[in-house]
Write a protein that holds these residues in place. Structure first.
Motif, PDB file in Angstrom:
ATOM      1  N   THR A  32       0.817  -1.215   0.000  1.00 31.59           N
ATOM      2  CA  THR A  32       0.000   0.000   0.000  1.00 31.59           C
ATOM      3  C   THR A  32       0.847   1.261   0.000  1.00 31.59           C
ATOM      4  O   THR A  32       0.518   2.243  -0.674  1.00 31.59           O
ATOM      5  N   GLU A  33       2.000   1.217   0.739  1.00 30.24           N
ATOM      6  CA  GLU A  33       2.870   2.398   0.730  1.00 30.24           C
ATOM      7  C   GLU A  33       3.488   2.601  -0.653  1.00 30.24           C
ATOM      8  O   GLU A  33       3.589   3.728  -1.140  1.00 30.24           O
ATOM      9  N   GLY A 238       8.315  15.276  11.482  1.00 35.54           N
ATOM     10  CA  GLY A 238       7.837  13.936  11.759  1.00 35.54           C
ATOM     11  C   GLY A 238       6.885  13.378  10.723  1.00 35.54           C
ATOM     12  O   GLY A 238       6.416  12.248  10.859  1.00 35.54           O
ATOM     13  N   GLU A 239       6.577  14.127   9.664  1.00 31.75           N
ATOM     14  CA  GLU A 239       5.651  13.669   8.620  1.00 31.75           C
ATOM     15  C   GLU A 239       6.415  13.474   7.324  1.00 31.75           C
ATOM     16  O   GLU A 239       7.221  14.320   6.925  1.00 31.75           O
ATOM     17  N   ARG A 240       6.161  12.294   6.669  1.00 36.33           N
ATOM     18  CA  ARG A 240       6.870  11.975   5.431  1.00 36.33           C
ATOM     19  C   ARG A 240       6.190  12.614   4.222  1.00 36.33           C
ATOM     20  O   ARG A 240       4.965  12.574   4.093  1.00 36.33           O
ATOM     21  N   TYR A 241       7.024  13.199   3.343  1.00 35.85           N
ATOM     22  CA  TYR A 241       6.553  13.816   2.111  1.00 35.85           C
ATOM     23  C   TYR A 241       7.283  13.184   0.921  1.00 35.85           C
ATOM     24  O   TYR A 241       8.432  12.738   1.037  1.00 35.85           O
ATOM     25  N   VAL A 242       6.601  13.163  -0.237  1.00 31.12           N
ATOM     26  CA  VAL A 242       7.228  12.808  -1.502  1.00 31.12           C
ATOM     27  C   VAL A 242       7.546  14.099  -2.235  1.00 31.12           C
ATOM     28  O   VAL A 242       6.666  14.951  -2.419  1.00 31.12           O
ATOM     29  N   ASP A 263       2.093  10.423   4.391  1.00 34.52           N
ATOM     30  CA  ASP A 263       1.354   9.917   5.554  1.00 34.52           C
ATOM     31  C   ASP A 263      -0.135  10.199   5.427  1.00 34.52           C
ATOM     32  O   ASP A 263      -0.968   9.376   5.812  1.00 34.52           O
ATOM     33  N   ASN A 264      -0.507  11.371   4.874  1.00 37.82           N
ATOM     34  CA  ASN A 264      -1.937  11.664   4.688  1.00 37.82           C
ATOM     35  C   ASN A 264      -2.566  10.688   3.712  1.00 37.82           C
ATOM     36  O   ASN A 264      -3.726  10.280   3.874  1.00 37.82           O
ATOM     37  N   SER A 265      -1.828  10.300   2.670  1.00 37.94           N
ATOM     38  CA  SER A 265      -2.367   9.367   1.685  1.00 37.94           C
ATOM     39  C   SER A 265      -2.565   7.976   2.272  1.00 37.94           C
ATOM     40  O   SER A 265      -3.389   7.211   1.798  1.00 37.94           O
TER      41      SER A 265
END
Length: 705
Positions: A32-33, A238-242, A263-265
């Motif tokens: 899923t990730e 602390g939040e992952r972004y692309v 992380d929101n996705s």
């Protein structure tokens, strides 16, 4: 602690269950990730196109504005006469009209100086103007440049003022600020950072929709990815972004970084992990309970049976037990003795069959390792030729790439040494797996195969079908099809089978307790068999749902008669729920449908209506089932007077994963009902409004044959 065999067996099963559940959770999380990152990368690519379009539109406004003012006769006259107020008024008017930040009139020749201007661009270095104007003089196009003005980036464009000699240069500019970045985030829902690169490779923030601390982290991360066009992961607070890099034309020093939160996705997929954890805890609890029951109820007769079975397992076929009991354990002892007699009598046949089975099973991993169908079937043919019955046979594999594929591909394997006898025995074995057909094997041989080889042939054809299905599944997974739907469909399946599994668990517990009459044991066994059939039907429906079309049977029924049966069942099932009524407006409503699926749809709709009415207190609850004819259609409606549904839920009610007002609902019930109805040639529709109740209607063509 683990001295008894029963306890060790339960412990092993518990460990395997936990390990498999953990593995599923890890695999689902990883897949899923990966899917989410791929989707975000695709969205960032589309966002980059939007950004480029917006950027080009602003540049066009600058160049067209400069060209428009350079052709204005009044402005030329004001410049020729040195009318400064008029010049400044025209520059301010143009600046406001195209929403630019700066407008300046420069002297016609180098060194360029400011004749009149509207802002801080007057302080911009002459080198910037000289480079830009040189590009204009060398080409017919209207070049632009991007430069730092008062610690802010600016898009600068210029046009010559001719009358007919060179009178000056009209220069316009847009600022690129944090506000510009935030406006683009509002437009595209993606964060954006503008950065300047130095000759040493360092990245300096210029404008950003992020806070200064996060922008600095992006600048450091970009310095390591300046030579790559691929997306990369970055962590902000602390939040992952692309992140994705975009270079601006006419400015080698300016870089744009677009970011979306990974992380929101992934938030919508975290419920699956919670469900898997709950199932794991429930499984462990069931194992603990079963262990307690076994340890407290197993007695000496069972140990005697275990000892005899152990000796029988070591090859002592003379072992028998004499329990001298008339209860269930005594009957179990008698059954054991009969089993031992049967084993002794069939040992020779089993040994012969085992030899053949070992020969086949030894090659099962080989065909599952094949990624090419032709290589798979050639391997399957060579395995069959190890058996004497098929050594001189002609083997023709007719295979398909998908169960619903109408195109069949043949692959023929001739014997290495043809038999002098003509083939007199032919047979065709279907390559079936779980109701799906993947082709067939046609065999022509001089003699019919031996009984053992015939059974091994069926088993081998099943394994070949499974290997073909494995290749198709791997191809589908490689394309990333329906990944999210599969994850949520698994959640729905787990949710649906809880009730049948509970019935199975209760029946097993009662049978393990012992002391039950024979009739009670048969009743419990019947309930277990019924629950397992329900689970099998649910699995088949789930497979059909993921393919978009379910396999249905068809029989002619009177909808009014069927409605009366369902009404009687629901009235008994929901005795404590809302009152129910049945209205038959037409008795002649014959249709051709799958009655089992009609019952499942009805059960789901009535259960939803009862849940909607359970906590609704505005008026006395009521639920009505109506059967009527409407032209050449028979209609079956379930109507309640509950709170109704909001418009946004009504519009997507039959879409997968839509749920409203239900705790623990998966949102697949009505979407599966829609697929079932359409697979039977019918339709399903909803009529609802807030505080007006809800009516769901199934329509099927009348059978007038």
């Amino acid at each position: 602690m683990f001295k008894s065999f029963q306890t060790r067996l339960l412990a092993v099963f518990a460990i395997i269950f936990i390990a498999v559940t953990a593995l599923i959770a890890v695999v689902v999380g990883t897949l899923t990730e990966g899917y989410a990152r791929k989707e975000i990368a695709s969205n960032l690519s589309a966002t980059a196109e939007v950004f480029t379009h917006v950027f080009a539109e602003r540049i066009q406004r600058l160049t067209e504005g400069a060209d428009l003012l350079s052709s204005d006769y009044g402005f030329k006259n004001a410049v020729a006469t040195g009318d400064s107020p008029t010049i400044r008024s025209a520059l301010y008017s143009l600046k406001d009209r195209i929403n630019a930040d700066y407008a300046v009139l420069l002297s016609p020749y180098t060194p360029y100086s400011v004749v009149a201007g509207t802002g801080a661009i007057e302080q911009c270095c002459t080198i910037v103007f000289e480079g830009l104007i040189r590009k204009i003089e060398e080409s017919a196009a209207r070049p632009y440049t991007i430069h730092d003005v008062e610690k802010h980036l600016a898009i600068i464009a210029a046009a010559p003022l001719l009358s007919p000699d060179q009178m000056g240069w009209i220069t316009l500019a847009f600022s690129i600020t944090d506000s510009t970045a935030r406006d683009f985030k509002t437009l595209s829902d993606a964060d954006v950072c503008f950065l300047l690169t130095t000759p040493s490779g360092k990245c300096i923030p210029a404008a950003s929709s992020l806070d200064p601390k996060s922008t600095a982290v992006v600048a450091d991360s970009l310095a390591a990815h300046l030579d790559s066009d691929k997306t990369w992961l970055i962590t902000l607070d602390g939040e992952r972004y692309v992140a994705s890099r975009l270079s601006l034309k006419n400015s080698n020093q300016t870089q744009v970084v677009l970011l979306r939160s990974l992380d929101n996705s992934l938030k919508s997929l975290r419920n699956l992990n919670s469900i898997l954890a709950g199932v794991a805890l429930l499984g462990i609890l069931l194992f603990v309970v079963a262990s307690r029951i076994v340890s407290s109820n197993i007695t000496a007769p069972v140990r005697a049976l275990a000892s005899a079975a152990e000796k029988l397992g070591f090859g002592d076929l003379t072992q028998r037990v004499h329990l001298n009991r008339s209860d269930e354990l005594g009957k179990l002892g008698e059954s054991f003795n009969l089993m031992a007699d049967g084993i002794a009598a069939a040992r020779k046949d089993l040994e012969e069959a085992a030899d053949g089975l070992r020969s086949v099973n030894r090659h099962v991993p080989e065909i599952f390792l094949q990624q090419d169908r032709s290589a798979l079937l050639e391997t399957a043919s060579s395995v069959l030729r190890e058996r004497p019955s098929f050594l001189e046979a002609r083997l023709a594999w007719i295979y398909k790439t998908a169960p619903d594929d109408e195109i069949e591909t043949p692959l023929v394997s001739e014997p290495a040494t043809p038999s002098p006898k003509l083939p007199t025995h032919t047979q065709k074995i279907a390559l079936d797996l779980n109701g799906d057909n993947w082709g067939a094997l046609e065999i022509a041989s001089p003699l019919p195969p031996a009984p053992v080889d015939q059974e091994l042939l069926k088993l081998w054809c099943y394994e070949v079908a499974a290997a073909l299905a494995s290749i198709a599944q791997a191809e589908a997974l490689a394309r990333g099809e329906r990944l999210k739907a599969v994850g949520m469909a698994v959640s729905s399946f787990v949710h649906d089978i809880r009730s049948p599994l509970t019935a199975v668990g209760l029946g097993v517990e009662l049978m393990l307790m012992g002391g039950m009459p024979e009739k009670a044991v048969k009743d419990a066994g019947g309930k277990i068999q019924k629950s397992l059939k329900e689970i099998n039907l649910m699995a088949e429906d789930l497979l059909g749902f993921t393919r978009g079309k379910m396999t249905v049977s068809s029989e002619r029924v009177n909808l009014a008669t069927l409605a009366r049966e369902l009404f009687a069942h629901f009235s008994q099932l929901h005795r404590s729920g809302a009152p129910m009524t049945l209205t038959i407006e037409s008795e002649e409503c014959s249709i051709k449908v799958d009655t089992l699926k009609i019952r499942r749809i009805s059960h789901n709709l009535v259960k939803n209506a009862q849940q909607a009415l359970r906590d609704f207190k505005d008026r006395p609850p009521a639920l009505e089932i109506v059967v009527r004819r409407n032209g050449n259609q028979a209609e079956y409606s379930i109507r309640d007077n509950g709170p109704g549904l909001p418009n946004e839920i009504r519009r997507r009610l039959f879409q997968p994963f839509t749920s409203f007002g239900k705790v623990g609902g998966t949102g697949l019930g009505l979407s599966m009902a829609k697929v079932m109805a359409e697979s039977m040639g019918g339709t399903i529709a909803v009529t609802t409004a807030p505080d007006k109740g809800t009516t769901i209607t199934l329509s099927f063509p009348l059978d007038i044959s």
